[in-house]
Design a protein around this motif. Structure first.
Motif, PDB file in Angstrom:
ATOM      1  N   ILE A  66       7.926  42.235  82.794  1.00  0.00           N
ATOM      2  CA  ILE A  66      10.009  42.537  82.930  1.00  0.00           C
ATOM      3  C   ILE A  66      10.419  41.156  82.510  1.00  0.00           C
ATOM      4  O   ILE A  66      10.205  40.073  82.791  1.00  0.00           O
ATOM      5  CB  ILE A  66      11.239  42.994  84.206  1.00  0.00           C
ATOM      6  CG1 ILE A  66       9.940  43.501  84.712  1.00  0.00           C
ATOM      7  CG2 ILE A  66      12.075  42.651  84.146  1.00  0.00           C
ATOM      8  CD1 ILE A  66       9.478  45.465  84.140  1.00  0.00           C
ATOM      9  N   ARG A  67      10.762  41.133  81.095  1.00  0.00           N
ATOM     10  CA  ARG A  67      10.378  39.961  80.419  1.00  0.00           C
ATOM     11  C   ARG A  67      12.187  38.938  80.356  1.00  0.00           C
ATOM     12  O   ARG A  67      12.356  38.351  78.976  1.00  0.00           O
ATOM     13  CB  ARG A  67      10.433  39.625  78.930  1.00  0.00           C
ATOM     14  CG  ARG A  67       9.394  40.457  77.724  1.00  0.00           C
ATOM     15  CD  ARG A  67       8.391  40.752  77.104  1.00  0.00           C
ATOM     16  NE  ARG A  67       7.257  40.778  76.515  1.00  0.00           N
ATOM     17  CZ  ARG A  67       6.895  42.421  76.428  1.00  0.00           C
ATOM     18  NH1 ARG A  67       7.831  43.717  76.102  1.00  0.00           N
ATOM     19  NH2 ARG A  67       6.100  42.763  76.168  1.00  0.00           N
ATOM     20  N   MET A  68      12.019  38.603  81.893  1.00  0.00           N
ATOM     21  CA  MET A  68      13.529  37.879  81.716  1.00  0.00           C
ATOM     22  C   MET A  68      12.972  36.838  82.370  1.00  0.00           C
ATOM     23  O   MET A  68      12.348  36.688  84.116  1.00  0.00           O
ATOM     24  CB  MET A  68      14.489  38.555  82.194  1.00  0.00           C
ATOM     25  CG  MET A  68      15.102  39.899  82.091  1.00  0.00           C
ATOM     26  SD  MET A  68      16.339  40.653  82.157  1.00  0.00           S
ATOM     27  CE  MET A  68      16.161  42.048  81.015  1.00  0.00           C
ATOM     28  N   PRO A  69      13.313  35.121  82.206  1.00  0.00           N
ATOM     29  CA  PRO A  69      12.521  34.821  83.257  1.00  0.00           C
ATOM     30  C   PRO A  69      13.365  34.510  84.879  1.00  0.00           C
ATOM     31  O   PRO A  69      14.366  33.973  84.240  1.00  0.00           O
ATOM     32  CB  PRO A  69      12.350  32.944  82.609  1.00  0.00           C
ATOM     33  CG  PRO A  69      13.600  33.635  81.222  1.00  0.00           C
ATOM     34  CD  PRO A  69      13.960  34.929  81.076  1.00  0.00           C
ATOM     35  N   LEU A  70      12.761  34.369  85.316  1.00  0.00           N
ATOM     36  CA  LEU A  70      13.475  34.342  86.865  1.00  0.00           C
ATOM     37  C   LEU A  70      13.422  32.987  87.526  1.00  0.00           C
ATOM     38  O   LEU A  70      14.293  33.572  88.690  1.00  0.00           O
ATOM     39  CB  LEU A  70      11.811  34.598  88.420  1.00  0.00           C
ATOM     40  CG  LEU A  70      11.573  36.603  87.500  1.00  0.00           C
ATOM     41  CD1 LEU A  70      10.530  36.027  89.008  1.00  0.00           C
ATOM     42  CD2 LEU A  70      11.908  37.548  87.203  1.00  0.00           C
ATOM     43  N   MET A  71      13.213  32.316  86.721  1.00  0.00           N
ATOM     44  CA  MET A  71      14.355  30.644  87.300  1.00  0.00           C
ATOM     45  C   MET A  71      14.846  30.149  86.378  1.00  0.00           C
ATOM     46  O   MET A  71      14.518  28.918  86.032  1.00  0.00           O
ATOM     47  CB  MET A  71      12.779  29.669  88.290  1.00  0.00           C
ATOM     48  CG  MET A  71      12.372  29.954  89.168  1.00  0.00           C
ATOM     49  SD  MET A  71      11.924  29.424  90.194  1.00  0.00           S
ATOM     50  CE  MET A  71      11.729  29.642  92.034  1.00  0.00           C
ATOM     51  N   GLY A  72      15.188  30.665  85.259  1.00  0.00           N
ATOM     52  CA  GLY A  72      15.631  30.487  83.841  1.00  0.00           C
ATOM     53  C   GLY A  72      14.693  29.871  83.366  1.00  0.00           C
ATOM     54  O   GLY A  72      14.896  28.699  82.115  1.00  0.00           O
ATOM     55  N   GLY A  73      13.581  29.388  83.297  1.00  0.00           N
ATOM     56  CA  GLY A  73      12.360  29.038  82.151  1.00  0.00           C
ATOM     57  C   GLY A  73      12.146  27.297  83.052  1.00  0.00           C
ATOM     58  O   GLY A  73      10.994  27.807  82.422  1.00  0.00           O
ATOM     59  N   LEU A  74      12.759  27.696  83.689  1.00  0.00           N
ATOM     60  CA  LEU A  74      12.338  25.940  84.261  1.00  0.00           C
ATOM     61  C   LEU A  74      11.014  25.933  85.165  1.00  0.00           C
ATOM     62  O   LEU A  74       9.993  25.346  85.191  1.00  0.00           O
ATOM     63  CB  LEU A  74      13.854  25.592  85.673  1.00  0.00           C
ATOM     64  CG  LEU A  74      14.410  24.958  84.644  1.00  0.00           C
ATOM     65  CD1 LEU A  74      15.876  24.937  85.982  1.00  0.00           C
ATOM     66  CD2 LEU A  74      14.720  24.622  83.498  1.00  0.00           C
TER      67      LEU A  74
END
Length: 293
Positions: free
Chosen positions: A102-110
């Motif tokens: 699911i290509r949505m970073p779960l921590m905003g990419g951090l």
């Protein structure tokens, strides 16, 4: 007999017409790896938020923890054999080939912004680090099966690979490695745990590489994948995911992100990042702006 037939018809009508909210399904997830796994609750709470966000369309769902804990490689095997329904991990090309990400970073990419956890007695030594070359002569403890270990080594950093998560902090305390790079979104919560008094997050130096944390599901589980995608997209578009991060006990201490403006950031290459990673979609990523090596 006629009365029985009428009652049966009424019961059949209400069964068919019952709202989706009455349907309950179970989603099997991993249990907590150890008491040091402070970020676990963040992902559990996020999954539940996604499920609530999509409840009207997909119905109720409950999370059930698997009976045993898994290393990352075994967790993906469990996902493939349907012993797990959902697993969260950093992505790479192989994982996205074998599973549905699911290509949505779960921590905003951090997740890819790493803070060295060090022994407090080494604080003055780390204050002298001004270049990535000075950090590369030191040794980092890192997960044996984590893509992070490959990324660090690819960029010339020394890595002591450790199989079990709990052992990494133990090895750091024993001086068997010099630092333990942890995600900026998880490090502060972890250091609030027991037996961490002599450890500190040295956030004057940061390591950064593109490395999103995703939800993964079995490729055949399209219903769950679609639910997760819709739920996360809804949270992101409404600003709810960022608000969730700002308020959750695991991640709230990283905000405001401007406080890292004076930190030194060393940028690393991640050659295992899939080409399909939505780097250009600015709505998915949070940015930390610092001076860079």
């Amino acid at each position: 007999m006629r009365a029985f037939f009428i009652l049966a018809m009424i019961a059949s009508f209400y069964t068919v017409s019952a709202p989706a909210e009455t349907v309950t399904s179970s989603i099997v997830v991993q249990p907590k790896q150890s008491k040091n796994d402070a970020s676990y609750q963040y992902y559990i709470d996020l999954v539940r938020l996604v499920l609530r966000e999509t409840q009207t369309q997909y119905g109720n769902a409950e999370l059930v923890e698997a009976e045993s804990s898994y290393t990352q490689s075994r967790a993906f095997i469990a996902l493939k054999t349907n012993r797990l329904d959902l697993y969260w991990a950093g992505t790479n090309k192989q994982r996205e080939q074998e599973f549905r990400a699911i290509r949505m970073p779960l921590m905003g990419g951090l997740l890819g912004v790493r803070v060295p956890v060090i022994r407090a007695v080494k604080y003055q030594m780390f204050l002298q680090i001004g270049t990535s070359g000075q950090l590369k002569v030191l040794t980092a403890c890192q997960g044996d099966q984590w893509p992070d270990s490959d990324i660090l080594q690819e960029n010339g950093y020394r890595v002591e690979r450790v199989t079990q998560f709990a052992l990494m902090y133990s090895m750091l305390k024993q001086g068997r490695c010099d630092y333990f790079p942890r995600g900026i979104t998880e490090v502060y919560a972890e250091l609030e745990g027991e037996d961490k008094e002599d450890l500190i997050a040295f956030d004057k130096v940061l390591l950064s590489y593109p490395f999103p944390m995703y939800f993964f599901v079995n490729k055949e589980n399209s219903a769950l994948a679609e639910r997760l995608e819709q739920g996360l997209l809804s949270l992101i578009s409404q600003g709810k995911l960022k608000k969730f991060m700002q308020q959750h006990p695991v991640t709230k201490n990283i905000f405001p992100l401007e406080k890292y403006s004076n930190s030194k950031m060393f940028s690393l290459i991640n050659s295992s990042l899939p080409e399909s990673t939505p780097i250009a979609d600015e709505s998915l990523w949070l940015q930390i702006k610092t001076s860079r090596d």
